[in-house]
Structure formats: structure tokens, C-alpha cells
Write a protein that holds these residues in place. Structure first.
Motif, PDB file in Angstrom:
ATOM      1  N   LYS A 184       0.851  -1.195   0.000  1.00 33.41           N
ATOM      2  CA  LYS A 184       0.000   0.000   0.000  1.00 33.41           C
ATOM      3  C   LYS A 184       0.890   1.249   0.000  1.00 33.41           C
ATOM      4  CE  LYS A 184      -3.967   1.944   2.275  1.00 33.41           C
ATOM      5  NZ  LYS A 184      -4.572   2.134   3.577  1.00 33.41           N
ATOM      6  N   LYS A 185       1.939   1.187   0.803  1.00 33.80           N
ATOM      7  CA  LYS A 185       2.890   2.312   0.858  1.00 33.80           C
ATOM      8  C   LYS A 185       3.495   2.542  -0.526  1.00 33.80           C
ATOM      9  CE  LYS A 185       5.150   2.682   5.352  1.00 33.80           C
ATOM     10  NZ  LYS A 185       6.358   2.279   6.070  1.00 33.80           N
ATOM     11  N   PHE A 186       3.906   1.442  -1.135  1.00 35.94           N
ATOM     12  CA  PHE A 186       4.535   1.483  -2.469  1.00 35.94           C
ATOM     13  C   PHE A 186       3.540   2.076  -3.483  1.00 35.94           C
ATOM     14  CE2 PHE A 186       5.455  -0.954  -6.459  1.00 35.94           C
ATOM     15  CZ  PHE A 186       6.754  -0.537  -6.679  1.00 35.94           C
ATOM     16  N   ALA A 187       2.306   1.599  -3.449  1.00 35.69           N
ATOM     17  CA  ALA A 187       1.284   2.074  -4.389  1.00 35.69           C
ATOM     18  C   ALA A 187       0.988   3.554  -4.179  1.00 35.69           C
ATOM     19  CB  ALA A 187       0.010   1.252  -4.234  1.00 35.69           C
ATOM     20  N   THR A 188       0.997   3.984  -2.916  1.00 41.70           N
ATOM     21  CA  THR A 188       0.692   5.387  -2.610  1.00 41.70           C
ATOM     22  C   THR A 188       1.731   6.319  -3.230  1.00 41.70           C
ATOM     23  OG1 THR A 188      -0.289   4.648  -0.556  1.00 41.70           O
ATOM     24  CG2 THR A 188       0.186   6.991  -0.705  1.00 41.70           C
ATOM     25  N   THR A 189       2.996   5.886  -3.232  1.00 46.54           N
ATOM     26  CA  THR A 189       4.035   6.746  -3.815  1.00 46.54           C
ATOM     27  C   THR A 189       3.815   6.887  -5.324  1.00 46.54           C
ATOM     28  OG1 THR A 189       5.537   4.901  -4.254  1.00 46.54           O
ATOM     29  CG2 THR A 189       5.767   6.002  -2.131  1.00 46.54           C
ATOM     30  N   LEU A 190       3.396   5.798  -5.963  1.00 43.58           N
ATOM     31  CA  LEU A 190       3.170   5.848  -7.415  1.00 43.58           C
ATOM     32  C   LEU A 190       1.942   6.688  -7.742  1.00 43.58           C
ATOM     33  CD1 LEU A 190       3.956   2.125  -8.105  1.00 43.58           C
ATOM     34  CD2 LEU A 190       5.336   4.051  -8.891  1.00 43.58           C
ATOM     35  N   ASP A 191       0.942   6.617  -6.862  1.00 40.10           N
ATOM     36  CA  ASP A 191      -0.268   7.415  -7.068  1.00 40.10           C
ATOM     37  C   ASP A 191       0.049   8.904  -7.125  1.00 40.10           C
ATOM     38  OD1 ASP A 191      -1.946   5.287  -7.229  1.00 40.10           O
ATOM     39  OD2 ASP A 191      -2.632   5.362  -5.155  1.00 40.10           O
ATOM     40  N   ASP A 192       1.131   9.288  -6.463  1.00 38.11           N
ATOM     41  CA  ASP A 192       1.527  10.688  -6.417  1.00 38.11           C
ATOM     42  C   ASP A 192       2.331  11.036  -7.677  1.00 38.11           C
ATOM     43  OD1 ASP A 192       2.297  13.224  -5.687  1.00 38.11           O
ATOM     44  OD2 ASP A 192       3.786  12.554  -4.228  1.00 38.11           O
ATOM     45  N   ASP A 193       1.660  11.081  -8.807  1.00 35.03           N
ATOM     46  CA  ASP A 193       2.286  11.436 -10.082  1.00 35.03           C
ATOM     47  C   ASP A 193       3.563  10.623 -10.336  1.00 35.03           C
ATOM     48  OD1 ASP A 193       2.498  12.801 -12.519  1.00 35.03           O
ATOM     49  OD2 ASP A 193       3.693  14.413 -11.645  1.00 35.03           O
ATOM     50  N   LEU A 194       3.486   9.317 -10.054  1.00 30.09           N
ATOM     51  CA  LEU A 194       4.584   8.375 -10.303  1.00 30.09           C
ATOM     52  C   LEU A 194       5.882   8.813  -9.610  1.00 30.09           C
ATOM     53  CD1 LEU A 194       3.989   7.922 -14.140  1.00 30.09           C
ATOM     54  CD2 LEU A 194       3.124   6.445 -12.337  1.00 30.09           C
ATOM     55  N   ASN A 195       5.763   9.031  -8.308  1.00 26.92           N
ATOM     56  CA  ASN A 195       6.930   9.473  -7.533  1.00 26.92           C
ATOM     57  C   ASN A 195       7.873   8.292  -7.289  1.00 26.92           C
ATOM     58  OD1 ASN A 195       8.754  10.507  -5.764  1.00 26.92           O
ATOM     59  ND2 ASN A 195       7.251  11.388  -4.367  1.00 26.92           N
ATOM     60  N   VAL A 196       8.716   8.024  -8.261  1.00 27.22           N
ATOM     61  CA  VAL A 196       9.569   6.832  -8.176  1.00 27.22           C
ATOM     62  C   VAL A 196      10.613   6.927  -7.060  1.00 27.22           C
ATOM     63  CG1 VAL A 196       9.385   5.780 -10.466  1.00 27.22           C
ATOM     64  CG2 VAL A 196      10.916   7.713 -10.134  1.00 27.22           C
ATOM     65  N   SER A 197      11.096   8.131  -6.769  1.00 32.96           N
ATOM     66  CA  SER A 197      12.111   8.243  -5.700  1.00 32.96           C
ATOM     67  C   SER A 197      11.511   7.726  -4.401  1.00 32.96           C
ATOM     68  CB  SER A 197      12.553   9.690  -5.502  1.00 32.96           C
ATOM     69  OG  SER A 197      12.553  10.376  -6.702  1.00 32.96           O
ATOM     70  N   ALA A 198      10.276   8.108  -4.125  1.00 33.15           N
ATOM     71  CA  ALA A 198       9.618   7.636  -2.900  1.00 33.15           C
ATOM     72  C   ALA A 198       9.362   6.129  -2.981  1.00 33.15           C
ATOM     73  CB  ALA A 198       8.321   8.404  -2.674  1.00 33.15           C
ATOM     74  N   ALA A 199       9.056   5.633  -4.186  1.00 31.03           N
ATOM     75  CA  ALA A 199       8.812   4.187  -4.344  1.00 31.03           C
ATOM     76  C   ALA A 199      10.092   3.398  -4.054  1.00 31.03           C
ATOM     77  CB  ALA A 199       8.317   3.890  -5.762  1.00 31.03           C
ATOM     78  N   TRP A 200      11.227   3.902  -4.567  1.00 27.75           N
ATOM     79  CA  TRP A 200      12.504   3.232  -4.294  1.00 27.75           C
ATOM     80  C   TRP A 200      12.830   3.267  -2.806  1.00 27.75           C
ATOM     81  CZ3 TRP A 200      14.019  -0.155  -7.430  1.00 27.75           C
ATOM     82  CH2 TRP A 200      13.924   0.026  -8.829  1.00 27.75           C
ATOM     83  N   ALA A 201      12.485   4.380  -2.146  1.00 28.36           N
ATOM     84  CA  ALA A 201      12.748   4.479  -0.704  1.00 28.36           C
ATOM     85  C   ALA A 201      11.979   3.379   0.019  1.00 28.36           C
ATOM     86  CB  ALA A 201      12.345   5.866  -0.194  1.00 28.36           C
ATOM     87  N   VAL A 202      10.723   3.118  -0.388  1.00 25.72           N
ATOM     88  CA  VAL A 202       9.933   2.043   0.228  1.00 25.72           C
ATOM     89  C   VAL A 202      10.631   0.700  -0.011  1.00 25.72           C
ATOM     90  CG1 VAL A 202       7.737   0.771   0.136  1.00 25.72           C
ATOM     91  CG2 VAL A 202       7.733   3.284   0.029  1.00 25.72           C
TER      92      VAL A 202
END
Ligand SMILES: [Zn+2]
Length: 470
Positions: free
Chosen positions: A357-375
């Protein structure tokens, strides 16, 4: 949370709501390659971005129809065909094959449709005919057919939807035959180019005489033919906003009278070693140049996926070394998980819903990949800590592997590993389970068929689904 994307049309971040009333199907068109050379790393940034959009939509449960055109007739191509004294098909075929091979090397999903401009000449002609009938296009004295920006605006349509254009300051009413032109000239652009001696054998008959299509009309004809007059997403590099995409809107809306595309997404430029890429600076790389330097498609894909798509990205060879190190950390973690889980059955494990869910939330934010990688890397760190203290059970390892397989639906890194279940197959297995959980049996069946086509059969057992090689 809903997926939010930056729409160049509204110049703002908007909730993504597909045109499909059921909210499931998504039509997506990406401007494809002009096949006159090997694609360079800047081009690949855009194509990997397109792949990220598609994978994210699929991860979120949408059924995507992905179209990418192959521009196989255009000014530059004709010049090369003339210079190399080859046939159009022979010349473009070579670069098209190379493009598709490179796409695979970078593990981009193959688009569902890859229409060729030369395969859609009749559709292009009928679209131009519509524009002529509506009085928006005209045949000029040189035999070519042009799009009239003045007539289009006279119909109440807006030219300059993606880019604010100041018509008072610009020289309007000029005509350009070339496919690419400056922002300062709001020029009538060519839809059909009358045959000239330099075109050689490259021409087709049309109601306006022999000739060939302009570049912009190719995309309008092929996108609307496959996806309909209105569709959800149109992607490309930011260099295509003007004139190419603006002209696509004008042609399509001028012909159909309907809104063409709901969301326009544009990927930013790429610098190489801090500078604009150029052959004279020695920082011009095709994918093949980088492979020859010993890097893998996977490392290059990872590097291209580290920056947000709307940020200018500085691509460096040092960055590729960094990509190698980061991937090694993930690979090591996953291979340890496999050892711990060895005796278990991955298919009966469920992914960690909270992390996903955390991972998906970062992508929902205009594909925020930096945040996705942090997760992802926080997760790797925590797993490594548990492994180091011998506190991870086989069941937990199975959960962790299931979590990774879900991350990888989006990331597409396909970990190499020793057992004979490829990551792609594993990811498809999970995607099918997810679809079944959503009671989307049509999607689940489609995935089963896809697995079958790849040589794998999925069997539902009381312990969960099992994958077997056919
Ligand atoms: Zn295009």
C-alpha cells in the motif's frame, strides 16, 4: 488513493479517471520511434517512462491497450533511403528490428499494437479527406495538402492547447512542408506532401495526386483508428509538445469534433554527464553503445527509473555503476529469501499488504519513483536485518518474496535466480491471483492465456495455485 498525474493539457496534477464508464479499460498511445537510426539513451528514457505508466496502471488493476506507432516514412527516413540507395522497407526494417530488440533488452512490455505509418496510408488519406471536407485543410499550388490554422480557429477550436501561443506576436499564415519547425511560426503544416523527384520510389496515390503523408497526421490516424476518436492517455517526450502533439490535437479534433485525449503526459529531457547529448561532445550513447561498455539492459533500466519523469535527469556512467550496486543489494536480499523459503510454496503466500500500500501510494503521487525506491530499500534493509538475526521464518520469507514479485510488476527488474521459475512468470502468477481476489475473472483468464503462450500452465490446488512448465 486515486492515481494522480500531471496533465500537460491542464498544466496541473489531476485524478486519473478513465473515459470507460466502468473505470477499467484504459487506452494509451505513445509516440514511437522514427526508424532511421538506433534509438539513443534520451529516447529510451521516454520509452521506459511509457513502460512505467503502463505497468503502474496494470498494477492498479486497469486493462490497458497500449499502442505505439512505428514511423517508417518521414523526411529524415527518405533522405537516408536516398543516400544509402536501399528500399524504404529494407532500410526501416533494420532499425525497427533493432528497436524492438532494444525494447526487450530494457524489459519494456511490448505494446499491444505497433502500427506502421506505411500500413495505414488509406486511414491517413481518409482523415485528410475529412479535414478537406470540413474546410480546415486545402490543397496548395505545390500539390501538397495543408492544415489551415486560421480555418481551424475560425470553427471555434483552440490551437495552442498544450502550449500557450501568442498569435499576435507570431507570424501566422505561413506554410511549412517540413515536419519539424520553430515555435515562433504558427504555420500551416503539411498533411500530404506532393511527390518530388528526391522522394524516389517513396510515394502513394491519393485524391490530391502522388505523394506521402506528413509526420503529424500519421499519429492522429493510427491512434484514433485503434483507440477511437477519444482516448485516455497520450505520452511522449517533452520535445514533442510543439508542434507534433499540438498538431495531432488540431488534426484529430478538427476531423472528429470530439475531444482527442484526456491526459497528456510528457517526459523530461535527459542530460549525459551534465551536458546536452551530442555526437561532437562524445556523450551521445545509443543503448548498444552502453551494452558494449559492459552494462546490462537491467542496469540501464534501473538508472532510467530512478528519476521522476518530469525532472531533467543527468545520466552518467558513474550513475550506472551505482545502479549495479543497488541491484546487487536487491538481488542478494531476494536470493537469501529464496534460500530460507526453499521448502515452502510461494503461491500460497500473500504479499505484505501494508508495504504494498505504501509502495502504491508513492506511485499514485504522479509516479513518484524516488519515494517508491525508498519504500523498496527500507524494506530490503528490514529484511536483511531479520535475516542477519536469524529471525525470519520460511513463511515470512514466502510473504517477502510475494511482496517483491508485486513490486516487480511495476519495476520490471526480473531477478535472475537459479530455480527455473522466471521472475516474469512469477509476477504474472501474482497478477492473476490479485485479479481473482478482485473477482476480475476475465483478467485472470487473460493472464492464464498469456502464461500458456509463454509455455507455463497454472493449476489451482487446495494449497494455492501452482505453476508448471508445459
Ligand atoms: Zn506522434
Amino acid at each position: 488513493m486515486a492515481l494522480k498525474l500531471f496533465n500537460t493539457l491542464s498544466r496541473s496534477i489531476q485524478d486519473f479517471v478513465p473515459l470507460d464508464p466502468a473505470g477499467k479499460k484504459v487506452g494509451m498511445y505513445c509516440c514511437g520511434p522514427t526508424v532511421y537510426d538506433f534509438a539513443h539513451i534520451g529516447n529510451w528514457r521516454t520509452f521506459v517512462f511509457g513502460d512505467l505508466v503502463r505497468r503502474t496502471l496494470e498494477f492498479k488493476g486497469y486493462t490497458v491497450t497500449h499502442v505505439m506507432n512505428i514511423t517508417d516514412v518521414e523526411d529524415k527516413i527518405i533522405k537516408h533511403v536516398r543516400e544509402t540507395k536501399t528500399s524504404l522497407r529494407e532500410f526501416t526494417g533494420k532499425y525497427e528490428a533493432a528497436f524492438l530488440e532494444d525494447l526487450k533488452t530494457l524489459n519494456c512490455l511490448l505494446p499491444h499494437h505497433t502500427p506502421h505509418a506505411t500500413g495505414h496510408i488509406a486511414d491517413i488519406i481518409s482523415l485528410i479527406e475529412k479535414l478537406v471536407q470540413r474546410g480546415i485543410a486545402y490543397k496548395a499550388a505545390d500539390g501538397s495538402v495543408y492544415f489551415s490554422i486560421e480555418k481551424y480557429r475560425g470553427c471555434g477550436c483552440t490551437y495552442g492547447q498544450l502550449l500557450k501561443l501568442n498569435f499576435d506576436e507570431m507570424k501566422a499564415g505561413e506554410r511549412v512542408k517540413s515536419d519539424e519547425y520553430a515555435k515562433e511560426s504558427v504555420a500551416d503544416f503539411a498533411l500530404w506532401k506532393a511527390r518530388v523527384p528526391e522522394d524516389g520510389d517513396v510515394f502513394w496515390p491519393s485524391p490530391w495526386g502522388e505523394g506521402r503523408p506528413g509526420w503529424h497526421i500519421e499519429c492522429s490516424a493510427m491512434s484514433t483508428k485503434i483507440l477511437g476518436p477519444s482516448f485516455d492517455l497520450h505520452l511522449g517526450g517533452e520535445d514533442l509538445i510543439f508542434p507534433h502533439h499540438e498538431d495531432e490535437i488540431a488534426q484529430s479534433e478538427g476531423a472528429t469534433g470530439k475531444p482527442f485525449v484526456k491526459y497528456w503526459l510528457h517526459g523530461a529531457f535527459l542530460l549525459v554527464e551534465g551536458k546536452k547529448m551530442s555526437k561532437s561532445l562524445g556523450n551521445f550513447f545509443t543503448l548498444r553503445d552502453l551494452l558494449a561498455k559492459g552494462f546490462t539492459g537491467r542496469e540501464i533500466r534501473y538508472a532510467l527509473l530512478t528519476a521522476h519523469y518530469r525532472e531533467t535527469f543527468n545520466f552518467t556512467l558513474e550513475g550506472l555503476q551505482g545502479a549495479r550496486a543497488s541491484l546487487a543489494r536487491i538481488d542478494e536480499c531476494v536470493s537469501k529469501l529464496r534460500e530460507i523459503e526453499k521448502a515452502g510454496n510461494w503461491t500460497s503466500a500473500h504479499p505484505d499488504a501494508e508495504i504494498l500500500k505504501k509502495f502504491a501510494t508513492t506511485l499514485d503521487d504522479d509516479l513518484n519513483v524516488s519515494a517508491a525506491w525508498a519504500v523498496v530499500f527500507d524494506w530490503v534493509r528490514e529484511i536483511n536485518r531479520r535475516i542477519a538475526t536469524n529471525s525470519l521464518t520460511a513463511a515470512e520469507a514466502a510473504t517477502a518474496l510475494a511482496t517483491w514479485a508485486n513490486f516487480d510488476i511495476v519495476l520490471g527488474l526480473e531477478l535472475r535466480h537459479s530455480d527455473n521459475l522466471p521472475e516474469e512468470i512469477l509476477a504474472l502468477g501474482f497478477a492473476r491471483q490479485e485479479a481473482r481476489k478482485r473477482k476480475d475473472f476475465k483478467r485472470a483468464d487473460a493472464i492464464r492465456d498469456e502464461l500458456k503462450a509463454k509455455g507455463w500452465v497454472i493449476e489451482d490446488t487446495p494449497k494455492g495455485p501452482k505453476l508448471k512448465k508445459l
